[in-house]
Scaffold this motif. Structure first.
Motif, PDB file in Angstrom:
ATOM      1  N   SER A   1       0.869  -1.299   0.050  1.00  8.41           N
ATOM      2  CA  SER A   1      -0.065  -0.059   0.066  1.00  8.41           C
ATOM      3  C   SER A   1       0.716   1.132  -0.066  1.00  8.41           C
ATOM      4  CB  SER A   1      -0.962  -0.115   1.230  1.00  8.41           C
ATOM      5  OG  SER A   1      -1.810   0.869   1.227  1.00  8.41           O
ATOM      6  N   GLN A   2       1.755   1.200   0.865  1.00  4.38           N
ATOM      7  CA  GLN A   2       2.682   2.492   1.026  1.00  4.38           C
ATOM      8  C   GLN A   2       3.488   2.575  -0.270  1.00  4.38           C
ATOM      9  OE1 GLN A   2       5.258   1.868   4.499  1.00  4.38           O
ATOM     10  NE2 GLN A   2       3.285   1.659   5.794  1.00  4.38           N
TER      11      GLN A   2
ATOM     12  N   LYS B   1       1.243   4.237  -3.118  1.00  2.00           N
ATOM     13  CA  LYS B   1       1.170   5.518  -2.676  1.00  2.00           C
ATOM     14  C   LYS B   1       2.267   6.433  -3.130  1.00  2.00           C
ATOM     15  CE  LYS B   1      -2.086   4.286   0.719  1.00  2.00           C
ATOM     16  NZ  LYS B   1      -2.130   4.508   2.058  1.00  2.00           N
ATOM     17  N   SER B   2       3.537   5.837  -3.119  1.00  2.00           N
ATOM     18  CA  SER B   2       4.412   6.491  -3.238  1.00  2.00           C
ATOM     19  C   SER B   2       5.155   6.612  -4.908  1.00  2.00           C
ATOM     20  CB  SER B   2       5.948   5.739  -2.726  1.00  2.00           C
ATOM     21  OG  SER B   2       6.546   4.611  -3.286  1.00  2.00           O
TER      22      SER B   2
ATOM     23  N   LYS C   1       4.446   7.956  -8.425  1.00  2.66           N
ATOM     24  CA  LYS C   1       3.473   8.858  -8.904  1.00  2.66           C
ATOM     25  C   LYS C   1       3.124   8.862 -10.597  1.00  2.66           C
ATOM     26  CE  LYS C   1       5.282  12.467  -5.860  1.00  2.66           C
ATOM     27  NZ  LYS C   1       6.231  13.409  -5.728  1.00  2.66           N
TER      28      LYS C   1
ATOM     29  N   ASP D   1       0.020  13.244  -8.547  1.00  4.20           N
ATOM     30  CA  ASP D   1      -0.907  12.258  -8.049  1.00  4.20           C
ATOM     31  C   ASP D   1      -0.260  11.011  -7.863  1.00  4.20           C
ATOM     32  OD1 ASP D   1      -2.571  14.346  -7.784  1.00  4.20           O
ATOM     33  OD2 ASP D   1      -3.702  13.683  -9.536  1.00  4.20           O
ATOM     34  N   SER D   2      -0.571  10.096  -7.338  1.00  2.00           N
ATOM     35  CA  SER D   2      -0.172   8.689  -7.011  1.00  2.00           C
ATOM     36  C   SER D   2      -1.017   7.873  -8.070  1.00  2.00           C
ATOM     37  CB  SER D   2      -0.379   8.450  -5.581  1.00  2.00           C
ATOM     38  OG  SER D   2      -1.741   7.852  -5.298  1.00  2.00           O
TER      39      SER D   2
ATOM     40  N   LEU E   1      -2.437   5.161  -7.278  1.00  2.00           N
ATOM     41  CA  LEU E   1      -3.467   4.538  -6.560  1.00  2.00           C
ATOM     42  C   LEU E   1      -4.521   5.557  -6.822  1.00  2.00           C
ATOM     43  CD1 LEU E   1      -4.946   2.642  -4.887  1.00  2.00           C
ATOM     44  CD2 LEU E   1      -4.058   3.696  -2.740  1.00  2.00           C
ATOM     45  N   ASP E   2      -4.299   6.983  -6.623  1.00  2.00           N
ATOM     46  CA  ASP E   2      -5.248   7.942  -6.784  1.00  2.00           C
ATOM     47  C   ASP E   2      -6.104   7.837  -8.295  1.00  2.00           C
ATOM     48  OD1 ASP E   2      -5.414   8.939  -4.272  1.00  2.00           O
ATOM     49  OD2 ASP E   2      -3.831  10.525  -4.726  1.00  2.00           O
TER      50      ASP E   2
ATOM     51  N   ARG F   1      -6.050  -0.493  -1.114  1.00  5.81           N
ATOM     52  CA  ARG F   1      -6.952   0.375  -0.107  1.00  5.81           C
ATOM     53  C   ARG F   1      -6.842  -0.331   1.211  1.00  5.81           C
ATOM     54  NH1 ARG F   1     -12.074   2.608  -3.053  1.00  5.81           N
ATOM     55  NH2 ARG F   1     -11.396   4.765  -3.131  1.00  5.81           N
TER      56      ARG F   1
ATOM     57  N   MET G   1      -5.769   1.650   3.974  1.00  4.35           N
ATOM     58  CA  MET G   1      -5.954   3.276   3.850  1.00  4.35           C
ATOM     59  C   MET G   1      -6.674   3.590   5.472  1.00  4.35           C
ATOM     60  SD  MET G   1      -6.544   3.725   0.302  1.00  4.35           S
ATOM     61  CE  MET G   1      -6.597   5.627   0.072  1.00  4.35           C
TER      62      MET G   1
END
Lengths: 210, 210
Positions: free
Chosen positions: A69-70, A73-74, A76, A157-158, A160-161, B207, B210
Motif C-alpha cells: 500500500s505504501q 502511494k509513493s 507517482k 498524483d499517486s 493509486l489515486d 486500499r 488506508m
C-alpha cells in the motif's frame, strides 16, 4: 509473511486488551519479557502492532499488505505515464479515427488552442461511424465528451489515486494535465494514464520477487 | 517497512559474505549475538535473509514486497472474473456491435456450436464500420480473430498469470475457458478477465490499509 503461534497469541492479546505493556503480555503467556522481545520487535516493525512509551502496545488494524500500500502511494503518475495522443477540436472525425488507429490508442484527447477541451473514445467513434454523419466534414468537437466532464490527473498524483478514478468513473484512460497557474481552467495535456499502465505496475510489483 | 541502521548493516554483511553465522555477524559489528538476535529474527521473517542450520545466514534477494507477490499469486481468476458476452459466429456484424453497446464491453467472444471460435474487439468493429462491408448481412466470423490465435486463461490460473498475458500480448480482455476433457481443442467460455479486473484488484489491495 507467516506469523508463528506465539506471535499470533500476542496479536490476540493486544487486540483484546491493548494498550498493554510488554511485561503484561509476557505475564499472560507465562514467559519472560526477554523471550517475547523479538516477537514484539517483529510485530511492531511490520506495523501490526504499534508501541507508545509509557502506554504499551496497541493493535493498528493494519494488515501485512501495508508495504504494498505504501509503495503504491509513493509511485507517482509522472513515473509511469505514457505519451498522450492529442488532436485539435476542428479535426474531422475521420482524421481522429485514422490517428487512433495509427497510434493504437483507445482514446484521443482533444484540445482547443492547445488546452484540453474533450476526450473521444473508440466507443464514441464506433457509435458515430454507425450513424449518418459525414465523418470527413464533421469536426470531432461535435461528438466528444467535453470539459468540465473530463476526469483527469496531475503528474504528482499517486498511481493509486489514478487507479481509483479509473475504477470509480468507469473510464479506460485519464489525461495527465498541467494546470496553468494564471488560469486554472486551462489544462495542458502532458501525458496519458490508462488501465494498461496499472496492469504494468501490478505485474512489475508482483514479479519483483519471483 | 523501514529497516534501522543496524539491520541495514547486517544485510550488507550477509549480501557480501553470506552464508555467515550469527556469531560472525555479531563479531563484525562488535556486538553480542544476543543484541542482534531480534534484528536477525526480523530479517529472516520478512524473507530478506534466509537461515540454514550449520550453514548460517544468506541473502535471499527478495524485497519487502514479497507479501504482495504471494497474495497476488494466491488470487485466482475465478475469484474475480466477470460474466462473458458471447455471440454466435453467424451473428451479423451489426448485431455484434449492438450487443457490445448494450453490454458496454470492449470485446465480444464468438462461439461456434457453443465453443470458443474467436474474439472481436471495438477496434476490429470500428475498422470494419469504416469500410464498405454490409454490416447487416456479413457474419462476424469473417472479421474476428480466430482460434488458435486467441489468448485465454483458465479459472484456476492466478490473476498474476492473467495480468502477465494481458501485458505481454497487448490485449484488453481474456476469455476464461473450461477445456473439455474429451477434446482439449474445445473451449467453453465461462468468464471474462480484463484490465478492469486488474485495476479493481490493484485498488482493493492497496486500499486494504488506508
Amino acid at each position: 509473511m507467516d506469523f508463528n503461534k506465539r506471535q499470533l497469541e500476542i496479536i490476540d492479546i493486544v487486540k483484546e486488551d491493548g494498550p498493554i505493556t510488554g511485561d503484561e503480555i509476557a505475564g499472560r503467556l507465562n514467559l519472560s519479557r526477554a523471550t517475547i522481545r523479538p516477537d514484539l520487535a517483529i510485530l511492531t516493525m511490520v506495523n501490526v502492532l504499534g508501541a507508545r512509551p509509557k502506554v504499551g502496545y496497541f493493535y493498528t488494524g493494519k494488515s501485512e499488505l501495508s508495504v504494498f500500500s505504501q509503495k503504491v502511494k509513493s509511485i507517482k503518475v509522472k513515473d509511469t505515464m505514457s505519451l498522450p495522443v492529442v488532436m485539435d477540436e476542428n479535426s474531422s472525425i475521420y482524421d481522429v479515427i485514422v490517428g487512433l488507429f495509427l497510434e493504437n490508442m483507445s482514446s484521443v484527447f482533444i484540445t482547443n488552442e492547445g488546452y484540453l477541451a474533450g476526450v473521444v473514445s473508440r466507443k464514441d467513434l464506433l457509435r458515430t461511424a454507425m450513424g449518418k454523419i459525414d465523418l470527413n466534414t464533421t469536426p470531432v468537437g461535435l461528438i466528444m465528451t467535453r470539459m468540465p466532464n473530463i476526469i483527469y490527473v496531475e503528474q504528482e498524483d499517486s498511481v493509486l489515486d489514478a487507479a481509483i478514478k479509473i475504477e470509480e468513473r468507469g473510464v479506460d484512460s485519464l489525461p495527465v494535465v498541467k494546470i496553468q497557474k494564471n488560469d486554472p481552467t486551462k489544462l495542458k495535456v502532458v501525458g496519458r494514464f490508462t488501465k494498461t499502465n496499472v496492469n504494468r505496475i501490478f505485474v512489475e510489483l508482483a514479479r519483483e520477487n519471483m
